[in-house]
Design a protein around this motif. Structure first.
Motif, PDB file in Angstrom:
ATOM      1  N   SER A   2       1.048  -1.843  -0.118  1.00  0.00           N
ATOM      2  CA  SER A   2       0.326  -0.277   0.597  1.00  0.00           C
ATOM      3  C   SER A   2       0.844   0.689  -0.122  1.00  0.00           C
ATOM      4  N   ILE A   3       0.139   2.444  -0.440  1.00  0.00           N
ATOM      5  CA  ILE A   3       0.898   3.225  -1.038  1.00  0.00           C
ATOM      6  C   ILE A   3       0.357   4.535   0.489  1.00  0.00           C
ATOM      7  N   SER A   4       1.055   5.214   1.055  1.00  0.00           N
ATOM      8  CA  SER A   4       0.693   6.493   1.912  1.00  0.00           C
ATOM      9  C   SER A   4       1.158   7.424   1.459  1.00  0.00           C
ATOM     10  N   ALA A   9       5.479   7.116   1.060  1.00  0.00           N
ATOM     11  CA  ALA A   9       6.062   6.117   0.830  1.00  0.00           C
ATOM     12  C   ALA A   9       5.327   4.688   0.850  1.00  0.00           C
ATOM     13  N   ALA A  10       5.855   3.614   0.699  1.00  0.00           N
ATOM     14  CA  ALA A  10       5.671   2.371   0.343  1.00  0.00           C
ATOM     15  C   ALA A  10       5.302   1.500   1.351  1.00  0.00           C
ATOM     16  N   ARG A  11       4.142   0.584   1.856  1.00  0.00           N
ATOM     17  CA  ARG A  11       4.417  -0.004   3.644  1.00  0.00           C
ATOM     18  C   ARG A  11       3.938  -1.231   1.723  1.00  0.00           C
ATOM     19  N   PRO A  12       4.997  -2.964   2.752  1.00  0.00           N
ATOM     20  CA  PRO A  12       4.483  -4.244   2.103  1.00  0.00           C
ATOM     21  C   PRO A  12       3.274  -4.754   2.735  1.00  0.00           C
ATOM     22  N   GLY A  13       2.596  -4.944   1.560  1.00  0.00           N
ATOM     23  CA  GLY A  13       0.957  -5.566   2.263  1.00  0.00           C
ATOM     24  C   GLY A  13       1.614  -7.667   2.127  1.00  0.00           C
ATOM     25  N   LEU A  37       1.278 -14.980   2.372  1.00  0.00           N
ATOM     26  CA  LEU A  37       1.892 -14.204   3.676  1.00  0.00           C
ATOM     27  C   LEU A  37       1.570 -13.304   3.881  1.00  0.00           C
ATOM     28  N   GLN A  38       1.606 -13.241   5.457  1.00  0.00           N
ATOM     29  CA  GLN A  38       2.020 -11.680   5.903  1.00  0.00           C
ATOM     30  C   GLN A  38       3.379 -10.722   6.220  1.00  0.00           C
ATOM     31  N   PRO A  39       3.014  -9.513   5.703  1.00  0.00           N
ATOM     32  CA  PRO A  39       4.750  -9.069   5.384  1.00  0.00           C
ATOM     33  C   PRO A  39       5.861  -9.396   6.586  1.00  0.00           C
ATOM     34  N   ASN A  40       5.169 -10.073   8.064  1.00  0.00           N
ATOM     35  CA  ASN A  40       6.458 -10.475   8.697  1.00  0.00           C
ATOM     36  C   ASN A  40       6.665 -11.786   8.733  1.00  0.00           C
ATOM     37  N   GLY A  41       5.819 -12.960   7.672  1.00  0.00           N
ATOM     38  CA  GLY A  41       6.581 -14.269   6.726  1.00  0.00           C
ATOM     39  C   GLY A  41       5.232 -14.985   7.672  1.00  0.00           C
ATOM     40  N   LYS A  42       4.340 -14.512   8.351  1.00  0.00           N
ATOM     41  CA  LYS A  42       3.526 -15.586   9.033  1.00  0.00           C
ATOM     42  C   LYS A  42       1.938 -15.927   8.273  1.00  0.00           C
TER      43      LYS A  42
END
Length: 75
Positions: A2-4, A9-13, A37-42
């Motif tokens: 997503s982009i703020s 800035a871009a945020r991982p999704g 997968l979530q951005p945290n790898g879960k």
């Protein structure tokens, strides 16, 4: 991703993955296995129908909405 607009800035999704199984591997989803997968790898937990019900609109393309056939990886 997503982009703020505020922070510019871009945020991982999440990352969504489709895997084609051998014939009969997942008959209820036409042999496709969906994962994420979530951005945290879960790993994401969801029912297979959550993805496949939408992909059913592209049955004539083996349920692949994108990418176009000419840019897909070949086996």
């Amino acid at each position: 991703m997503s982009i703020s607009k505020k922070k510019k800035a871009a945020r991982p999704g999440p990352l969504f993955i489709m895997t084609k199984l051998a014939s009969g591997g997942a008959a209820e989803t036409d042999d496709w296995l969906y994962g994420g997968l979530q951005p945290n790898g879960k790993s994401m937990k969801f029912k297979q129908a959550f993805c496949h019900d939408c992909h059913a609109a592209w049955e004539d393309q083996d349920f692949l909405a994108y990418p176009l056939e000419e840019v897909r990886l070949a086996k």
